[in-house]
Design a protein around this motif. Structure first.
Motif, PDB file in Angstrom:
ATOM      1  N   ASP A 151       0.964  -1.128   0.070  1.00 18.29           N
ATOM      2  CA  ASP A 151       0.137  -0.060   0.083  1.00 18.29           C
ATOM      3  C   ASP A 151       0.743   1.369   0.067  1.00 18.29           C
ATOM      4  O   ASP A 151       2.071   1.350   0.322  1.00 18.29           O
ATOM      5  CB  ASP A 151      -0.980  -0.140   1.196  1.00 18.29           C
ATOM      6  CG  ASP A 151      -2.310   0.797   1.004  1.00 18.29           C
ATOM      7  OD1 ASP A 151      -2.401   1.719   0.092  1.00 18.29           O
ATOM      8  OD2 ASP A 151      -3.224   0.022   1.709  1.00 18.29           O
TER       9      ASP A 151
ATOM     10  N   TYR B 227       1.146   8.041   1.453  1.00 11.43           N
ATOM     11  CA  TYR B 227       1.472   9.601   1.258  1.00 11.43           C
ATOM     12  C   TYR B 227       2.284   9.636  -0.028  1.00 11.43           C
ATOM     13  O   TYR B 227       3.190   8.707  -0.225  1.00 11.43           O
ATOM     14  CB  TYR B 227       2.100  10.229   2.377  1.00 11.43           C
ATOM     15  CG  TYR B 227       1.395  10.418   3.621  1.00 11.43           C
ATOM     16  CD1 TYR B 227       1.128  11.765   3.882  1.00 11.43           C
ATOM     17  CD2 TYR B 227       0.753   9.624   4.469  1.00 11.43           C
ATOM     18  CE1 TYR B 227       0.242  12.309   5.141  1.00 11.43           C
ATOM     19  CE2 TYR B 227      -0.093  10.011   5.643  1.00 11.43           C
ATOM     20  CZ  TYR B 227      -0.436  11.363   5.839  1.00 11.43           C
ATOM     21  OH  TYR B 227      -0.858  11.835   6.762  1.00 11.43           O
TER      22      TYR B 227
ATOM     23  N   GLU C 218       1.318  14.546   0.953  1.00  8.46           N
ATOM     24  CA  GLU C 218      -0.043  14.664   0.641  1.00  8.46           C
ATOM     25  C   GLU C 218      -0.507  13.196   1.206  1.00  8.46           C
ATOM     26  O   GLU C 218      -0.313  12.203   0.501  1.00  8.46           O
ATOM     27  CB  GLU C 218      -0.231  15.020  -0.514  1.00  8.46           C
ATOM     28  CG  GLU C 218      -0.067  16.573  -0.656  1.00  8.46           C
ATOM     29  CD  GLU C 218      -0.465  17.494   0.352  1.00  8.46           C
ATOM     30  OE1 GLU C 218      -1.684  17.513   0.668  1.00  8.46           O
ATOM     31  OE2 GLU C 218       0.270  18.570   0.641  1.00  8.46           O
TER      32      GLU C 218
ATOM     33  N   LEU D 238      -3.122  10.105   0.863  1.00 10.64           N
ATOM     34  CA  LEU D 238      -3.845   9.050  -0.050  1.00 10.64           C
ATOM     35  C   LEU D 238      -4.844   8.292   0.779  1.00 10.64           C
ATOM     36  O   LEU D 238      -5.603   7.549  -0.084  1.00 10.64           O
ATOM     37  CB  LEU D 238      -2.953   8.250  -0.981  1.00 10.64           C
ATOM     38  CG  LEU D 238      -1.885   8.902  -1.676  1.00 10.64           C
ATOM     39  CD1 LEU D 238      -1.101   8.105  -2.392  1.00 10.64           C
ATOM     40  CD2 LEU D 238      -2.439  10.133  -2.334  1.00 10.64           C
TER      41      LEU D 238
ATOM     42  N   ARG E  90      -8.330   7.945  -0.737  1.00 10.39           N
ATOM     43  CA  ARG E  90      -8.524   7.288  -2.223  1.00 10.39           C
ATOM     44  C   ARG E  90      -8.724   5.885  -2.131  1.00 10.39           C
ATOM     45  O   ARG E  90      -8.374   5.224  -1.272  1.00 10.39           O
ATOM     46  CB  ARG E  90      -6.985   7.694  -2.793  1.00 10.39           C
ATOM     47  CG  ARG E  90      -6.620   9.269  -2.768  1.00 10.39           C
ATOM     48  CD  ARG E  90      -7.147   9.975  -4.018  1.00 10.39           C
ATOM     49  NE  ARG E  90      -6.639   9.698  -5.251  1.00 10.39           N
ATOM     50  CZ  ARG E  90      -5.350  10.295  -5.634  1.00 10.39           C
ATOM     51  NH1 ARG E  90      -4.849  11.087  -4.968  1.00 10.39           N
ATOM     52  NH2 ARG E  90      -4.831   9.907  -6.644  1.00 10.39           N
TER      53      ARG E  90
ATOM     54  N   GLU F  19      -6.368   3.031  -6.599  1.00 11.20           N
ATOM     55  CA  GLU F  19      -5.741   3.858  -6.940  1.00 11.20           C
ATOM     56  C   GLU F  19      -4.424   4.017  -6.358  1.00 11.20           C
ATOM     57  O   GLU F  19      -3.198   4.281  -6.937  1.00 11.20           O
ATOM     58  CB  GLU F  19      -6.526   5.470  -6.743  1.00 11.20           C
ATOM     59  CG  GLU F  19      -7.673   5.465  -7.899  1.00 11.20           C
ATOM     60  CD  GLU F  19      -8.454   6.868  -7.421  1.00 11.20           C
ATOM     61  OE1 GLU F  19      -7.550   7.860  -7.065  1.00 11.20           O
ATOM     62  OE2 GLU F  19      -9.412   7.248  -8.052  1.00 11.20           O
ATOM     63  N   ARG F  20      -4.494   3.757  -5.121  1.00 14.23           N
ATOM     64  CA  ARG F  20      -3.126   3.636  -4.260  1.00 14.23           C
ATOM     65  C   ARG F  20      -2.175   2.790  -4.866  1.00 14.23           C
ATOM     66  O   ARG F  20      -0.822   2.997  -4.665  1.00 14.23           O
ATOM     67  CB  ARG F  20      -3.653   3.458  -2.798  1.00 14.23           C
ATOM     68  CG  ARG F  20      -4.368   4.656  -2.124  1.00 14.23           C
ATOM     69  CD  ARG F  20      -4.334   4.612  -0.550  1.00 14.23           C
ATOM     70  NE  ARG F  20      -4.625   3.278  -0.008  1.00 14.23           N
ATOM     71  CZ  ARG F  20      -5.710   2.608   0.162  1.00 14.23           C
ATOM     72  NH1 ARG F  20      -6.805   3.479   0.141  1.00 14.23           N
ATOM     73  NH2 ARG F  20      -5.770   1.397   1.013  1.00 14.23           N
TER      74      ARG F  20
ATOM     75  N   LEU G 180      -0.494   3.851  -8.125  1.00  7.90           N
ATOM     76  CA  LEU G 180       0.696   4.868  -7.648  1.00  7.90           C
ATOM     77  C   LEU G 180       1.819   4.166  -7.164  1.00  7.90           C
ATOM     78  O   LEU G 180       2.830   4.484  -7.491  1.00  7.90           O
ATOM     79  CB  LEU G 180      -0.077   5.990  -6.750  1.00  7.90           C
ATOM     80  CG  LEU G 180      -0.914   6.659  -7.376  1.00  7.90           C
ATOM     81  CD1 LEU G 180      -1.518   7.831  -6.374  1.00  7.90           C
ATOM     82  CD2 LEU G 180      -0.138   7.739  -8.274  1.00  7.90           C
TER      83      LEU G 180
END
Length: 303
Positions: free
Chosen positions: A117, A120, A124, A126, A129, A133-134, A137
């Motif tokens: 996972d 941040y 910022e 997350l 979210r 999406e995490r 990224l």
């Protein structure tokens, strides 16, 4: 600026299932670790919120391989042997404080950070979210390193994946809702864990009755050398016919509490018996208090 610490999100126990809304990944038998990268330096935080950076020098240079700063990953530290985590080897790493020994062990028993996972990016959060999406990224940011790997997952087919993973000797499977947020410090239904049920041969050391005098549950213990270790009470698996037959036998065995019975949490109203009646109990796991979680009476040896 990143927070000083983050309580890791926790999972609930569940039976295996299939769902298009969930992803499924191996449950790694390691040390939970949040991996902070800030101002080009790393900080490793375990589940108890302790700083364990000093234990794993093989991770110290990883910020140089990652393009962004202000990151927090979530994952588990493992020591792999033949592609599988070896908790015994990991424990060797965890109980050492000497810098020289730490360095030697990092070379002899190198750790791998299994990342699952990303919390941040650029300082910022997350957390709100969705997991899908995490994950995306996270995959874009993971460095190419022998000490870091993504915890791979599959979609939808949780039951078949669980059976395969257990057959390969892994601890179990994590099921995660792909639309879920990250909820620090909470044990929620977004994350579920599948673990194979254990089985143990036990002895009955006592029983409880309902107000109407029928058998409610059995108290069971495991034999360990010259001791009996209390494993809690069992009610599931006691059908009406078996309960009637058992109660007659148990009444004939009534006695004082066995002197060699170890443990705690003995329920009020227990009627103790001589530990002569054996049974087989399946369970989800053994709790920190030494008792079976979700026990089921599978077999009673009445002969």
């Amino acid at each position: 600026m990143l927070p000083a610490y983050i309580k890791p999100m926790l999972a609930k126990l569940s039976a295996p299932f299939d769902s298009p809304r969930f992803l499924y990944e191996i449950k790694w038998d390691g040390t939970r670790c949040l991996f902070f990268i800030e101002n080009g330096k790393i900080r490793l935080q375990n589940r108890r919120l302790n700083d364990i950076t000093y234990r794993y020098p093989e991770f110290w240079d990883l910020p140089k391989l990652i393009k962004k700063d202000g990151l927090v990953f979530d994952g588990e530290i493992v020591v792999l042997k033949d592609g599988k985590p070896q908790f015994r080897l990991l424990q060797e790493r965890e109980h050492v404080k000497s810098p020289l020994k730490i360095k030697m062990l990092s070379e002899r028993l190198p750790a791998t950070y299994m990342v699952f996972d990303l919390l941040y990016v650029g300082g910022e959060p997350l957390l709100d979210r969705p997991l899908r999406e995490r994950k995306k990224l996270m995959q874009e940011l993971l460095p190419s390193s022998p000490f870091v790997a993504e915890s791979a997952f599959i979609l939808e087919k949780g039951v078949a994946f669980f059976e395969k993973v257990v057959a390969m000797g892994f601890e179990g499977v994590m099921a995660k809702d792909i639309e879920s947020p990250y909820v620090p410090g909470k044990r929620v239904d977004f994350w579920l864990k599948f673990k194979p049920r254990g089985r143990r041969r036990c002895v009955v050391v006592g029983y409880l009755l309902r107000p109407d005098g029928t058998l409610k549950s059995l108290l069971v213990a495991e034999r360990k050398e010259n001791e009996l270790v209390f494993r809690g009470r069992v009610a599931s698996g006691l059908n009406t016919h078996l309960a009637v037959e058992l109660l007659g036998r148990l009444k004939k065995l009534e006695s004082k509490r066995p002197e060699n019975l170890k443990g705690s949490g003995f329920p009020k109203g227990t009627i103790w018996v001589c530990p002569e009646l054996e049974c087989e109990v399946s369970f989800q796991e053994i709790t920190n208090h030494g008792q079976f979680r979700a026990p089921v009476l599978e077999k009673i040896f009445l002969s």
